[in-house]
Design a protein around this motif. Structure first.
Motif, PDB file in Angstrom:
ATOM      1  N   VAL A 156      -6.350   6.323  -5.093  1.00 32.94           N
ATOM      2  CA  VAL A 156      -5.771   5.992  -3.790  1.00 32.94           C
ATOM      3  C   VAL A 156      -4.918   7.129  -3.226  1.00 32.94           C
ATOM      4  O   VAL A 156      -4.953   7.418  -2.025  1.00 32.94           O
ATOM      5  N   ALA A 157      -4.145   7.788  -4.083  1.00 36.87           N
ATOM      6  CA  ALA A 157      -3.141   8.763  -3.640  1.00 36.87           C
ATOM      7  C   ALA A 157      -3.692   9.869  -2.748  1.00 36.87           C
ATOM      8  O   ALA A 157      -3.015  10.281  -1.794  1.00 36.87           O
ATOM      9  N   PRO A 158      -4.905  10.376  -2.982  1.00 39.73           N
ATOM     10  CA  PRO A 158      -5.389  11.470  -2.120  1.00 39.73           C
ATOM     11  C   PRO A 158      -5.586  11.073  -0.657  1.00 39.73           C
ATOM     12  O   PRO A 158      -5.699  11.960   0.200  1.00 39.73           O
TER      13      PRO A 158
ATOM     14  N   PRO B 291      -1.433   8.351   7.300  1.00 40.05           N
ATOM     15  CA  PRO B 291      -1.935   7.123   6.692  1.00 40.05           C
ATOM     16  C   PRO B 291      -1.064   6.632   5.543  1.00 40.05           C
ATOM     17  O   PRO B 291      -0.542   7.414   4.752  1.00 40.05           O
ATOM     18  N   GLY B 292      -0.945   5.311   5.451  1.00 46.57           N
ATOM     19  CA  GLY B 292      -0.225   4.684   4.362  1.00 46.57           C
ATOM     20  C   GLY B 292      -0.692   3.265   4.170  1.00 46.57           C
ATOM     21  O   GLY B 292      -1.520   2.751   4.922  1.00 46.57           O
TER      22      GLY B 292
ATOM     23  N   ASN C 182       4.458   9.036  -9.203  1.00 49.09           N
ATOM     24  CA  ASN C 182       3.915  10.004 -10.163  1.00 49.09           C
ATOM     25  C   ASN C 182       2.713  10.751  -9.592  1.00 49.09           C
ATOM     26  O   ASN C 182       2.409  11.858 -10.049  1.00 49.09           O
ATOM     27  N   TYR C 183       2.046  10.160  -8.608  1.00 47.58           N
ATOM     28  CA  TYR C 183       0.902  10.819  -7.979  1.00 47.58           C
ATOM     29  C   TYR C 183       1.283  11.483  -6.659  1.00 47.58           C
ATOM     30  O   TYR C 183       0.414  11.861  -5.871  1.00 47.58           O
ATOM     31  N   GLY C 184       2.577  11.650  -6.424  1.00 48.15           N
ATOM     32  CA  GLY C 184       3.027  12.442  -5.287  1.00 48.15           C
ATOM     33  C   GLY C 184       3.099  11.715  -3.964  1.00 48.15           C
ATOM     34  O   GLY C 184       3.264  12.358  -2.921  1.00 48.15           O
TER      35      GLY C 184
ATOM     36  N   SER D  54      -4.861  -5.774   8.247  1.00 51.45           N
ATOM     37  CA  SER D  54      -4.505  -6.481   7.020  1.00 51.45           C
ATOM     38  C   SER D  54      -5.402  -6.104   5.853  1.00 51.45           C
ATOM     39  O   SER D  54      -5.146  -6.519   4.716  1.00 51.45           O
ATOM     40  N   SER D  55      -6.440  -5.325   6.107  1.00 52.48           N
ATOM     41  CA  SER D  55      -7.319  -4.872   5.043  1.00 52.48           C
ATOM     42  C   SER D  55      -8.083  -3.646   5.531  1.00 52.48           C
ATOM     43  O   SER D  55      -8.119  -3.363   6.736  1.00 52.48           O
ATOM     44  N   GLY D  56      -8.661  -2.936   4.594  1.00 54.26           N
ATOM     45  CA  GLY D  56      -9.407  -1.732   4.942  1.00 54.26           C
ATOM     46  C   GLY D  56     -10.016  -1.128   3.703  1.00 54.26           C
ATOM     47  O   GLY D  56     -10.212  -1.811   2.689  1.00 54.26           O
ATOM     48  N   SER D  57     -10.271   0.148   3.740  1.00 52.89           N
ATOM     49  CA  SER D  57     -10.914   0.817   2.615  1.00 52.89           C
ATOM     50  C   SER D  57      -9.965   1.051   1.449  1.00 52.89           C
ATOM     51  O   SER D  57     -10.399   1.349   0.337  1.00 52.89           O
ATOM     52  N   LEU D  58      -8.668   0.895   1.690  1.00 59.09           N
ATOM     53  CA  LEU D  58      -7.657   1.088   0.660  1.00 59.09           C
ATOM     54  C   LEU D  58      -6.995  -0.242   0.333  1.00 59.09           C
ATOM     55  O   LEU D  58      -7.065  -1.191   1.121  1.00 59.09           O
TER      56      LEU D  58
END
Length: 237
Positions: free
Chosen positions: A48-50, A32-33, A79-81, A212-216
Motif C-alpha cells: 500500500v505504502a508506494p 493520495p491517502g 515503518n514504510y515511510g 468510501s472504497s477504492g483500489s486501496l
C-alpha cells in the motif's frame, strides 16, 4: 469513518459518475491517502505504502473502545515511510469532550513533532447508535467540540483536524464557524467535485474523503496541497 453518511446524507454519499479513484484537477496537488479502522485488519503496508502519502487510523471511540489492529496499522505505516495520524470517533453523549480527548491521547492519539505524525483528528458525524446529534442542542455540541479541541491542543500543542460532513455540521452545530481559525477541515463528501460546499468559516479543506472504497484499503482521501505542506502539518508548521 464515514459509515453513517450513506444512511443520513445520501447526496454526499452518492458516488460521482466519474469516480474511479481519479481526483478532479485543482490548482494545487491533491496528495493520495486513506483512512482505516479495525474493519481493514492488518494492512499490507509493503503493497500500500508506494501509492499513498498519508494515512489516518482509528484509535478510539467514546471512552470504551480501542482499535485492536491499531499498533500494526499505525506503526506499520510509519515503518514504510507513510505520514500517519490517529483519529477518534466522537460519542458526545457518552462523556465530555475533555474526557474523550484524554482517552484518545492515552490510547494512541498523541502527537509528536517528528515530521511523520499528523495531529490526532476528531471524527464527529452522524450518531450510529441513536439520534443524529446525540441528543445535544447546537450550543451544547459546539461546547463539547471546544472542550475536546482545547484539551487536545493544551496537552499536545497542536490543534486536531475535524472530520465531518457539511450537512451534519449545519444541523448539529448551527453551521458554527469558530473552529475554522484553529482546526484543519477534513470534509467527507463522496459526490461533489472538490469537496462540495464546506461548513461555515472554512474557505478550503485540508483533507477530503472522496470515496468510501477504492483500489486501496479503507476510505479514499486526498490532502489539499504540496508534500511540503503535509510535512509542515506533521511538524505543526
Amino acid at each position: 469513518m464515514g459509515s453513517t453518511i450513506a444512511a443520513h446524507d445520501p447526496g454526499a454519499a452518492r458516488p460521482a459518475a466519474t469516480r474511479s479513484g481519479v481526483i478532479p484537477a485543482t490548482s494545487v496537488p491533491q496528495l493520495p491517502g486513506i483512512d482505516v479502522s479495525a474493519y481493514q485488519g492488518n494492512v499490507n503496508w509493503a503493497g500500500v505504502a508506494p501509492y499513498i502519502d498519508f494515512v489516518y487510523i482509528k484509535a478510539t471511540e467514546g471512552t470504551y473502545y480501542t482499535n485492536s489492529y491499531f499498533a500494526q496499522q499505525y506503526n506499520g505505516s510509519y515503518n514504510y515511510g507513510v505520514i500517519r495520524g490517529a483519529y477518534h470517533f466522537a460519542i458526545p453523549n457518552n462523556s465530555s469532550g475533555t474526557t474523550q480527548a484524554d482517552y484518545f491521547i492515552g490510547h494512541g492519539g498523541g502527537w509528536s513533532s517528528d515530521g511523520k505524525t499528523l495531529p490526532g483528528a476528531l471524527d464527529i458525524e452522524y450518531n450510529p447508535y441513536g439520534s443524529e446529534c446525540y441528543g445535544l442542542s447546537q450550543s451544547s455540541m459546539v461546547n463539547w467540540i471546544w472542550n475536546f479541541v482545547n484539551e487536545y491542543a493544551a496537552r499536545e500543542h497542536a490543534y486536531p483536524p475535524i472530520y465531518t460532513t457539511t450537512n451534519w455540521w449545519s444541523t448539529c452545530t448551527g453551521n458554527y464557524s469558530g473552529f475554522a481559525a484553529y482546526d484543519p477541515l477534513w470534509i467527507a463528501n463522496w459526490s461533489a467535485s472538490g469537496g462540495g460546499t464546506l461548513p461555515n468559516g472554512w474557505g478550503y479543506y485540508t483533507f477530503w474523503q472522496y470515496a468510501s472504497s477504492g483500489s486501496l484499503p479503507g476510505d479514499q482521501d486526498v490532502f489539499n496541497g504540496y508534500y511540503s505542506r503535509l510535512q509542515a502539518l506533521a511538524t505543526n508548521g
